[in-house]
Design an enzyme around this catalytic site. Sequence first.
Site, PDB file in Angstrom:
ATOM      1  CE  LYS A 192      -4.015   0.403   2.027  1.00  0.00           C
ATOM      2  NZ  LYS A 192      -4.967   0.725   0.933  1.00  0.00           N
ATOM      3  CG  ASP A 225      -6.800  -1.312  -1.254  1.00  0.00           C
ATOM      4  OD1 ASP A 225      -5.858  -1.348  -2.075  1.00  0.00           O
ATOM      5  OD2 ASP A 225      -7.370  -0.257  -0.927  1.00  0.00           O
ATOM      6  CG  ASP A 249      -1.930 -14.431   7.647  1.00  0.00           C
ATOM      7  OD1 ASP A 249      -1.918 -15.661   7.416  1.00  0.00           O
ATOM      8  OD2 ASP A 249      -2.519 -13.937   8.621  1.00  0.00           O
ATOM      9  CG  ASP A 253      -6.453 -17.696   5.399  1.00  0.00           C
ATOM     10  OD1 ASP A 253      -5.346 -18.275   5.322  1.00  0.00           O
ATOM     11  OD2 ASP A 253      -7.219 -17.811   6.372  1.00  0.00           O
TER      12      ASP A 253
END
Length: 368
Positions: A192, A225, A249, A253
């Site tokens: 970011k 994002d 992480d 997922d």
Amino acid sequence: MSNPSILILAGDGIGPEVMGEVKKIITWYGDKRGLQFDVSEDLVGGSAYDVHGTPLHDDTMAKAQEADAVLLGAVGGPKYDVLDFSVKPERGLLRLRKEMDLYSNLRPAQCFDALADFSSLKKDVVAGLDIMIVRELTSGIYFGEPRGIITEGNERVGINTQRYTESEIARVARSAFELAKRRGNKVCSMEKANVMESGILWREVVQKIHDEEYPEVELSHMYADAGAMQLCRWPKQFDVIVTDNLFGDLLSDAAAMLTGSLGMLPSASLGAPMANGRPKALYEPVHGSAPDIAGQNKANPIACILSFAMALRYSFDKGDEATRLEQAVEKVLADGVRTADLLAGEGVTPVSTTEMGDKIVEALDASL
Ligand code: NAD
Ligand code: IPM
Ligand code: MN
């Protein structure tokens, strides 16, 4: 010459259950392919705390440093929620990663054809998916200082620090570019940089390593994002994604669900080469100890089994045998064998953890 060594740390919850199936596969390779390993076992996580009062005993740490590969099941569970932060099961795993300096965490997300219908996304979005998330694993906000909970005035403040050095970014970037060269030749770096200085540095260093060392690889940058959104919108646009510890992480997922279940995703955590030329390495499924299904012989052992396939490929130079194991998994899924997490619709009876392992061993037999 002595056999290569494997240290098994099965851990907590479903860890020992899924690792039991990996042991069958290791035995199969010894019996049927002449691949002998010196296998030893030890404790990690809550199971180590129960015995030693610490989630990773120093002796276990030393054994892990010596092993040619460490296989880890999973750590954690509600029983340990009350423990002091410093001795929580997860600290054992984080210590292994940090002290072994396993900076490059490879988390492949592949959608097996047989499961394309099962993803929560539309079939054409996931069919044939094959992406590799490279997650930085030994730095960033997981380890940055200062950290802690302090008191300021009349309230408490929780502090964690995102911190990356240029060399930490450079080494994980190299690992992503090297992988991309052997795959689809594309890297997308996610951070970011619009709001974080560490993201600005990340982007600069990845670009520099690219321009100076890997100009032939296609490089793009994305805010993390937006990357999460693109992973759900059209994941097949990606080949290799390189990102920091925390974003990696979360994104891995999310990627797991593209493949049908968190129970499908393996990982390899690699460090610098040891004296024998092999990278320091720990292999573990992406999922956790799944307390909700632990002890019921229900867990999907495929993520852990595919993690062993990654060990065959990255630690033992047995890419052909890794492919054999991956194809055995694919065949079993194509035959419609499903653990409960993979059940799409009614009328399909799930198999247990141990039955899934047995079916994969049968498929290995059939491959000879
Ligand atoms: P989890 O991955 O353990 O479980 C999330 C959900 O996925 C659960 O519903 C679980 O039943 C399901 N699931 C996970 N693996 C599965 C498998 N192999 N087969 C079938 N279903 C599966 O995540 P969580 O519930 O957030 O965490 C539980 C504990 O595990 C926590 O203590 C957490 O810190 C720990 N954890 C450990 C690791 C690790 O050891 N590498 C990774 C993630 C979480
Ligand atoms: C993972 C887990 C770990 C992490 C925890 C258990 C320390 O979620 O391996 O993905 O956050 O890295
Ligand atoms: Mn995780």
